[in-house]
Write a protein that holds these residues in place. Structure first.
Motif: not given
Length: 420
Positions: A4-5, A122-124, A11-13
């Motif tokens: 999985f991604k 600009r992210y979702r 994004y993951d922090l």
């Protein structure tokens, strides 16, 4: 390879980058806490209707970008695309405006969601720190919030951000301006989507970033030329208070921002090192929003600062935040008896306020010392059976490489002394 991604546009922090994000969040919130703002946390989803009414049905946020869904019980909900409507809803539901002195001052931090074309900055899914001052109409309150944001950015070491400032008038003077702007816009060569916007919210056309639209806006009527005397006076007082506080700003007559609820003071923080996604934060006064979502008349003002964008701005300026190492002492035990004894020392150090880690997994000395160096710790405690038989441990300075024996009963006090 993971099956999985993370979903597209998210994004993951993870450490060590997550430490920078935490430091930025804390720095953005710190001035608010000093100014009497209390923390509020709202659900990650709300009624679709709250955002349709509060943010504005004509905004791209509501028409194109909202993650909306129907629950098993038939409720129409949406992941929150912004913070103000949710915070105002929470304040009204809890009757905070009736509980004591106005304004009610609140700050928040969390994730927000918009279905946008992903690009850098600009992210979702994105993170914001926000502040709202609910229930008072006072230019000093507008100035306070702007100054707190400026102070937060400066505390992080940001230097080249700019503050853009405008007034959008109020219910007295905005309708006259709106009609004049509509007349002007209807004479332009615009696509069908933009023409529809003329009827619903013509001010948003001024905010259109497309060059073909901006070229045609030369000579468009500006709100500043239509402000009533009360709005002119109010705006001038905000400007004077900012100037007195040493805050530099640029008057931007085209600044409208992407939400329908703003009145009077409107502002945006931009950073020229971020390319097209130059806004790092912004806000304004929203005197009619409470009534739009079914509440009483509560003039209010607020802002939201993007954590992601602020991190990018810091990178663009080459500013490295001083983030303290999460581990100051790393403990290496050689042998079973040493493991039991030193694990007790680790717990004691942590309870004494010293960030401490332990060589888990029974590593040998060489691998354990590699872990100690990678941890960022300043000191390592090393002990085997012989050290313990002599009533001590070895304390190693990982910067200088110096090592010396310390009595087991004195190690906690010795490290607290050295790490002050």
């Amino acid at each position: 390879m993971s099956t999985f991604k993370a979903p597209k546009g998210t994004y993951d922090l993870i450490p060590p980058v997550s430490e920078t994000f935490l430091a930025v969040r804390e720095a953005l919130a710190a001035p608010l806490r000093r100014a009497g703002y209390g923390y509020v946390e709202t659900p990650g989803f709300e009624s679709v209707e709250l955002f349709a009414r509060g943010v504005g049905e004509s905004t791209d946020i509501v028409t194109k970008e909202m993650y909306a869904f129907t629950t098993k019980g038939g409720d129409e909900l949406a992941l929150r695309p912004e913070g103000t409507a949710s915070v105002l809803r929470a304040a009204l539901e809890a009757n905070l405006h009736k509980a004591g002195n106005l304004p009610v001052k609140l700050w928040y931090s969390g994730s927000y969601y918009r279905y946008e074309r992903p690009q850098k900055g600009r992210y979702r899914h994105f993170s914001q720190v926000g502040a709202e001052a609910i229930g008072a109409e006072d230019p000093a309150l507008d100035a306070e919030l702007i100054i707190l944001a400026v102070d937060a950015y400066k505390s992080l070491g940001l230097r080249t951000f700019r503050l853009l400032l405008n007034s959008l008038g109020d219910k007295e003077c905005r309708p006259v301006y709106r009609a004049a702007l509509q007349d002007f816009l209807r004479g332009l060569d615009l696509d069908d989507d933009t023409r529809r916007r003329i009827d619903i919210n013509p001010l948003r056309v001024l905010d259109d970033k497309r060059e073909a639209v901006q070229k045609q806006l030369t000579g468009a009527p500006m709100m500043r030329d239509h402000l009533c005397e009360a709005c002119k006076t109010y705006h001038e007082q905000v400007r004077e208070l900012l100037t007195a506080a040493g805050v530099e700003f640029e008057d931007d007559p085209k600044l409208v921002r992407g939400l329908d609820y703003y009145t009077r003071t409107t502002f945006e923080f931009v950073h020229d090192g971020l390319g097209s996604q130059s806004a790092v934060g912004g806000g304004g006064r929203y005197d009619g929003l409470s009534e739009m979502i079914g509440g009483p008349e509560l003039p209010s003002v607020g802002w939201a600062l993007g954590v992601d964008r602020t991190v990018l701005a810091l990178e663009a300026e080459g500013v490295e935040l001083h983030v303290p190492a999460s581990t100051q002492v790393f403990t290496v035990a050689l042998g079973e008896e040493a493991r039991r004894t030193l694990f007790g020392v680790v717990t004691e150090l942590r309870r004494a306020g010293v960030p401490t880690d332990f060589a888990f997994g029974g590593k040998g000395l060489k691998n354990a010392m590699k872990s100690a160096n990678r941890s960022g710790a300043r000191y390592a405690i090393v002990a085997g059976e012989r050290d313990l038989a002599e009533g001590g441990v070895q304390l190693k300075d990982l910067q200088s490489g110096e090592q010396a024996p310390v009595a087991l009963g004195e190690i906690v006090a010795e490290l607290r002394r050295k790490l002050v």
